[in-house]
Design a protein around this motif. Structure first.
Motif, PDB file in Angstrom:
ATOM      1  N   LYS A 149     -30.820  24.979  -5.351  1.00 35.99           N
ATOM      2  CA  LYS A 149     -31.561  25.128  -4.447  1.00 35.99           C
ATOM      3  C   LYS A 149     -32.299  25.559  -3.563  1.00 35.99           C
ATOM      4  O   LYS A 149     -33.470  25.835  -2.326  1.00 35.99           O
ATOM      5  CB  LYS A 149     -32.243  23.285  -4.872  1.00 35.99           C
ATOM      6  CG  LYS A 149     -33.669  23.035  -4.305  1.00 35.99           C
ATOM      7  CD  LYS A 149     -34.086  21.816  -4.801  1.00 35.99           C
ATOM      8  CE  LYS A 149     -35.532  21.437  -4.754  1.00 35.99           C
ATOM      9  NZ  LYS A 149     -35.153  20.986  -3.231  1.00 35.99           N
ATOM     10  N   ILE A 150     -30.776  24.826  -2.286  1.00 37.40           N
ATOM     11  CA  ILE A 150     -30.932  25.428  -0.619  1.00 37.40           C
ATOM     12  C   ILE A 150     -31.078  27.452  -1.258  1.00 37.40           C
ATOM     13  O   ILE A 150     -32.064  27.728  -0.327  1.00 37.40           O
ATOM     14  CB  ILE A 150     -29.674  25.054   0.106  1.00 37.40           C
ATOM     15  CG1 ILE A 150     -29.637  24.479  -0.290  1.00 37.40           C
ATOM     16  CG2 ILE A 150     -29.423  25.521   1.262  1.00 37.40           C
ATOM     17  CD1 ILE A 150     -28.231  23.195   0.302  1.00 37.40           C
ATOM     18  N   LEU A 151     -30.488  27.627  -2.208  1.00 30.43           N
ATOM     19  CA  LEU A 151     -31.008  29.102  -2.075  1.00 30.43           C
ATOM     20  C   LEU A 151     -31.993  29.910  -2.358  1.00 30.43           C
ATOM     21  O   LEU A 151     -32.503  31.084  -2.210  1.00 30.43           O
ATOM     22  CB  LEU A 151     -29.873  29.682  -3.391  1.00 30.43           C
ATOM     23  CG  LEU A 151     -28.320  29.553  -2.210  1.00 30.43           C
ATOM     24  CD1 LEU A 151     -27.499  30.228  -3.588  1.00 30.43           C
ATOM     25  CD2 LEU A 151     -27.484  30.356  -1.611  1.00 30.43           C
ATOM     26  N   ARG A 152     -32.859  28.939  -2.765  1.00 30.95           N
ATOM     27  CA  ARG A 152     -34.180  29.590  -3.721  1.00 30.95           C
ATOM     28  C   ARG A 152     -35.031  28.533  -2.836  1.00 30.95           C
ATOM     29  O   ARG A 152     -36.695  29.229  -3.302  1.00 30.95           O
ATOM     30  CB  ARG A 152     -34.341  28.893  -4.804  1.00 30.95           C
ATOM     31  CG  ARG A 152     -33.521  29.291  -6.176  1.00 30.95           C
ATOM     32  CD  ARG A 152     -33.737  28.551  -7.267  1.00 30.95           C
ATOM     33  NE  ARG A 152     -32.466  29.761  -8.048  1.00 30.95           N
ATOM     34  CZ  ARG A 152     -33.006  30.316  -9.580  1.00 30.95           C
ATOM     35  NH1 ARG A 152     -34.163  30.424  -8.961  1.00 30.95           N
ATOM     36  NH2 ARG A 152     -32.353  30.421 -10.135  1.00 30.95           N
ATOM     37  N   THR A 153     -34.444  28.150  -1.994  1.00 27.72           N
ATOM     38  CA  THR A 153     -35.931  27.914  -1.086  1.00 27.72           C
ATOM     39  C   THR A 153     -36.032  27.891   0.787  1.00 27.72           C
ATOM     40  O   THR A 153     -35.128  27.885   1.325  1.00 27.72           O
ATOM     41  CB  THR A 153     -35.654  25.388  -0.956  1.00 27.72           C
ATOM     42  OG1 THR A 153     -35.231  25.106  -1.631  1.00 27.72           O
ATOM     43  CG2 THR A 153     -36.742  25.460  -0.279  1.00 27.72           C
ATOM     44  N   GLU A 154     -37.250  28.690   0.679  1.00 27.36           N
ATOM     45  CA  GLU A 154     -37.334  29.249   1.922  1.00 27.36           C
ATOM     46  C   GLU A 154     -37.636  28.144   3.309  1.00 27.36           C
ATOM     47  O   GLU A 154     -38.269  27.599   2.681  1.00 27.36           O
ATOM     48  CB  GLU A 154     -38.628  30.477   2.431  1.00 27.36           C
ATOM     49  CG  GLU A 154     -38.141  31.496   3.879  1.00 27.36           C
ATOM     50  CD  GLU A 154     -39.741  31.933   3.668  1.00 27.36           C
ATOM     51  OE1 GLU A 154     -40.268  32.872   4.910  1.00 27.36           O
ATOM     52  OE2 GLU A 154     -40.033  32.029   2.284  1.00 27.36           O
ATOM     53  N   ARG A 155     -36.759  28.655   4.216  1.00 18.99           N
ATOM     54  CA  ARG A 155     -36.827  27.385   5.677  1.00 18.99           C
ATOM     55  C   ARG A 155     -37.966  27.215   6.012  1.00 18.99           C
ATOM     56  O   ARG A 155     -38.738  28.743   5.567  1.00 18.99           O
ATOM     57  CB  ARG A 155     -35.749  27.746   6.500  1.00 18.99           C
ATOM     58  CG  ARG A 155     -35.633  26.251   7.390  1.00 18.99           C
ATOM     59  CD  ARG A 155     -33.930  26.837   7.825  1.00 18.99           C
ATOM     60  NE  ARG A 155     -33.866  27.265   8.690  1.00 18.99           N
ATOM     61  CZ  ARG A 155     -32.977  27.009   9.845  1.00 18.99           C
ATOM     62  NH1 ARG A 155     -32.054  25.998   9.734  1.00 18.99           N
ATOM     63  NH2 ARG A 155     -32.593  28.409  10.664  1.00 18.99           N
TER      64      ARG A 155
END
Length: 160
Positions: A70-76
């Protein structure tokens, strides 16, 4: 301070104040000592999502695999539901050279993943040019529950 019909004290917004709720109407603050303890004791229990549907719940390593994904797929900075520390900055590499992106990917992934206290280390095994606009990153994320393999595509340009 006003009193309700039941004799309980009320604040200026007509909310009933119980003595044991940790609220001091003179300070207008809430006692947050218990909140700090809760943050440290939070489990990794989360919902298992398959094919866009919630199937069950799971914990520990399977939950961490999902958290890393999820962290890798979510743009900050894009989704207001997340803090400004959640997600990654990989889309910032769009339009940059491959040599620059290869150097920055390590830093960006470390920044994104190591912000989670359950993740203790990140090792990038390889960064390969997949085609004229894409890099493919492989590595291993070490968590308090075990190893999580990571794979991520990073787009540097249009595929048109």
């Amino acid at each position: 301070m006003k009193e309700s019909g039941g004799g309980k004290p009320m604040d200026d917004d007509d909310l009933i104040i119980d003595e044991d709720d940790g609220f001091d109407p003179d300070l207008d603050t809430v006692d947050n000592d218990d909140d700090e303890e809760l943050e440290e004791d939070e489990p990794t229990l989360t919902f298992q999502v398959k094919n866009g549907r919630i199937r069950s719940k799971f914990d520990e390593l399977p939950a961490m695999v999902q958290a890393v994904d999820k962290i890798l797929r979510t743009e900050r900075f894009v989704y207001p539901i997340y803090s400004d520390q959640y997600g990654n900055d990989l889309p910032d590499l769009f339009g940059k050279s491959f040599s620059y992106a290869c150097v920055e990917i390590q830093r960006m992934l470390e920044e994104a993943l190591l912000d989670d206290d359950r993740i203790t280390d990140l090792v990038i095994d390889s960064i390969q040019q997949q085609d004229s606009t894409t890099l493919f990153v492989k590595g291993t994320c070490t968590t308090i529950y075990g190893q999580v393999p990571i794979e991520s595509e990073v787009k540097l340009g249009d595929t048109r």
